[in-house]
Design a protein around this motif. Structure first.
Motif, PDB file in Angstrom:
ATOM      1  N   SER A 126      -1.145   6.253   5.935  1.00  0.00           N
ATOM      2  CA  SER A 126      -2.028   4.894   5.638  1.00  0.00           C
ATOM      3  C   SER A 126      -2.864   5.213   7.375  1.00  0.00           C
ATOM      4  O   SER A 126      -2.741   5.802   8.010  1.00  0.00           O
ATOM      5  CB  SER A 126      -0.825   4.080   6.718  1.00  0.00           C
ATOM      6  OG  SER A 126       0.210   4.286   7.954  1.00  0.00           O
ATOM      7  N   PRO A 127      -3.356   3.977   7.931  1.00  0.00           N
ATOM      8  CA  PRO A 127      -4.689   3.434   9.082  1.00  0.00           C
ATOM      9  C   PRO A 127      -3.542   4.244  10.036  1.00  0.00           C
ATOM     10  O   PRO A 127      -3.921   4.727  10.713  1.00  0.00           O
ATOM     11  CB  PRO A 127      -5.091   2.490   8.983  1.00  0.00           C
ATOM     12  CG  PRO A 127      -4.850   1.850   7.626  1.00  0.00           C
ATOM     13  CD  PRO A 127      -3.541   2.440   6.573  1.00  0.00           C
ATOM     14  N   ASP A 128      -2.050   3.655  10.140  1.00  0.00           N
ATOM     15  CA  ASP A 128      -1.501   3.890  11.282  1.00  0.00           C
ATOM     16  C   ASP A 128      -0.871   5.220  11.324  1.00  0.00           C
ATOM     17  O   ASP A 128      -0.775   6.277  12.600  1.00  0.00           O
ATOM     18  CB  ASP A 128      -0.109   3.373  11.797  1.00  0.00           C
ATOM     19  CG  ASP A 128      -0.156   1.339  11.052  1.00  0.00           C
ATOM     20  OD1 ASP A 128      -1.398   0.953  11.304  1.00  0.00           O
ATOM     21  OD2 ASP A 128       1.159   0.735  10.755  1.00  0.00           O
TER      22      ASP A 128
ATOM     23  N   ALA B 180     -11.670   1.495  -2.018  1.00  0.00           N
ATOM     24  CA  ALA B 180     -10.736   2.295  -1.342  1.00  0.00           C
ATOM     25  C   ALA B 180     -10.507   3.372  -2.503  1.00  0.00           C
ATOM     26  O   ALA B 180     -10.281   4.508  -2.448  1.00  0.00           O
ATOM     27  CB  ALA B 180      -9.413   1.181  -0.976  1.00  0.00           C
TER      28      ALA B 180
ATOM     29  N   ALA C 241      -2.227   1.206  -1.894  1.00  0.00           N
ATOM     30  CA  ALA C 241      -2.216   0.742  -0.686  1.00  0.00           C
ATOM     31  C   ALA C 241      -2.230  -0.818  -1.354  1.00  0.00           C
ATOM     32  O   ALA C 241      -2.586  -0.953  -2.117  1.00  0.00           O
ATOM     33  CB  ALA C 241      -3.359   1.059  -0.182  1.00  0.00           C
TER      34      ALA C 241
ATOM     35  N   ASN D  34      -7.570   6.116   6.450  1.00  0.00           N
ATOM     36  CA  ASN D  34      -8.214   4.976   6.013  1.00  0.00           C
ATOM     37  C   ASN D  34      -8.743   5.785   4.861  1.00  0.00           C
ATOM     38  O   ASN D  34      -9.607   6.095   4.318  1.00  0.00           O
ATOM     39  CB  ASN D  34      -8.844   5.235   7.496  1.00  0.00           C
ATOM     40  CG  ASN D  34      -8.927   3.207   7.718  1.00  0.00           C
ATOM     41  OD1 ASN D  34      -8.943   2.957   6.026  1.00  0.00           O
ATOM     42  ND2 ASN D  34      -8.610   2.331   7.936  1.00  0.00           N
ATOM     43  N   THR D  35      -8.890   4.277   4.205  1.00  0.00           N
ATOM     44  CA  THR D  35      -9.181   5.273   2.927  1.00  0.00           C
ATOM     45  C   THR D  35     -10.008   3.755   2.780  1.00  0.00           C
ATOM     46  O   THR D  35     -11.552   4.103   1.653  1.00  0.00           O
ATOM     47  CB  THR D  35      -8.298   4.575   1.383  1.00  0.00           C
ATOM     48  OG1 THR D  35      -7.732   2.927   1.713  1.00  0.00           O
ATOM     49  CG2 THR D  35      -6.752   5.298   0.459  1.00  0.00           C
ATOM     50  N   ILE D  36     -10.210   3.052   3.624  1.00  0.00           N
ATOM     51  CA  ILE D  36     -11.081   2.015   3.188  1.00  0.00           C
ATOM     52  C   ILE D  36     -12.481   2.999   4.343  1.00  0.00           C
ATOM     53  O   ILE D  36     -14.200   2.656   3.637  1.00  0.00           O
ATOM     54  CB  ILE D  36     -11.245   0.738   4.465  1.00  0.00           C
ATOM     55  CG1 ILE D  36     -10.214   0.288   3.091  1.00  0.00           C
ATOM     56  CG2 ILE D  36     -12.628   0.186   4.434  1.00  0.00           C
ATOM     57  CD1 ILE D  36     -10.606  -0.674   1.633  1.00  0.00           C
ATOM     58  N   THR D  37     -12.732   3.566   5.742  1.00  0.00           N
ATOM     59  CA  THR D  37     -13.576   3.843   6.425  1.00  0.00           C
ATOM     60  C   THR D  37     -13.463   5.874   5.988  1.00  0.00           C
ATOM     61  O   THR D  37     -14.976   6.417   5.744  1.00  0.00           O
ATOM     62  CB  THR D  37     -12.675   4.626   7.533  1.00  0.00           C
ATOM     63  OG1 THR D  37     -11.567   4.712   7.900  1.00  0.00           O
ATOM     64  CG2 THR D  37     -12.549   2.750   7.935  1.00  0.00           C
TER      65      THR D  37
END
Length: 251
Positions: free
Chosen positions: A31-33, A75, A58, A37-40
């Motif tokens: 996860s981003p945490d 993503a 996600a 990060n699948t978006i970036t």
């Protein structure tokens, strides 16, 4: 086996991660945490290194039509490209029962776009289409509330417990890719207003549920049976009463 669970800290993801780890697999809760990060695209290449299976759970932070479509397309492209580069052998994704007959709804268009990217990628895959979760009942009631009344339709509804969803996802993650879709659902079928009324009664909520709402979901009109499996589906073991008992134990 090394398994990466995208959305691995969420409602379903955290349960899937736990189930797979209990069976002795190396599991990354992505996860981003956790820096993936699948978006970036940040952290994706490293996470995919020597990975056998990717489970994509996600969800978009926004359900607005344009935003949700951009989320699943971006993503999906980033994730699948990283999988292809790393030679991942199986992509498992959680989708929605009836997604292809509710294309008048933005969220469903976005999920269908996600499915199409997976099918066109060349990565062996399994798409698990699920009915709505029992955990969504409170949110459904709140969305349909006007004053002290909850206006809902009598569309068919076959909710499944998140625990059962996670069990099915873990099972398919460890199985061979089916290169198609499979459907999962809860063991009981209701009219939507009926199960929400029961939930509110059990929570001592004074709101009155009225069966006069339009047959809609996420703001779009749907058919009477759009939210339930049309044919055979694997059914979870947790009915409403058992699920409710588990909620009381957590309280």
């Amino acid at each position: 086996m090394k398994i990466v669970v995208i959305g691995g800290t969420g409602l379903i993801g955290s349960k899937v991660v736990s189930k797979l780890r209990q069976q002795g697999h190396q599991v990354i809760a992505a996860s981003p945490d956790t820096g993936i990060n699948t978006i970036t695209g940040a952290g994706l290449a490293e996470a995919m290194n020597n990975t056998d299976v990717v489970v994509d759970l996600a969800n978009s932070p926004s359900f607005e039509d344009k935003a949700v479509l951009e989320f699943f397309q971006t993503a999906g492209r980033n994730l699948l490209a990283a999988e292809i580069n790393a030679g991942v052998k199986h992509h498992v994704a959680l989708s929605i029962v009836g997604v292809d007959i509710m294309q008048n709804i933005g969220y469903m268009r976005a999920k269908k776009a996600q499915e199409d990217l997976i099918k066109q990628s060349g990565v062996p895959y399994t798409i698990i289409r699920s009915t709505q979760f029992l955990e969504f009942l409170a949110g459904i009631a709140n969305q349909a509330t006007n004053g002290s009344e909850v206006h809902l339709s009598d569309v068919l509804f076959q909710p499944i417990a998140a625990e059962d969803v996670a069990s099915f996802v873990a099972k398919y993650a460890l199985a061979a890719p089916i290169n198609g879709e499979t459907e999962i659902a809860g063991p009981e079928r209701f009219a939507l207003y009926e199960i929400v009324a029961r939930y509110l009664q059990y929570t001592n909520d004074p709101r009155q549920v009225l069966s006069d709402g339009k047959p809609s979901y996420f703001g779009g009109e749907i058919t009477h049976a759009a939210l339930v499996p049309a044919g055979q589906a694997e059914l979870g073991a947790i009915n409403f009463e058992k699920w409710w008992s588990s909620q009381l134990q957590k309280a």
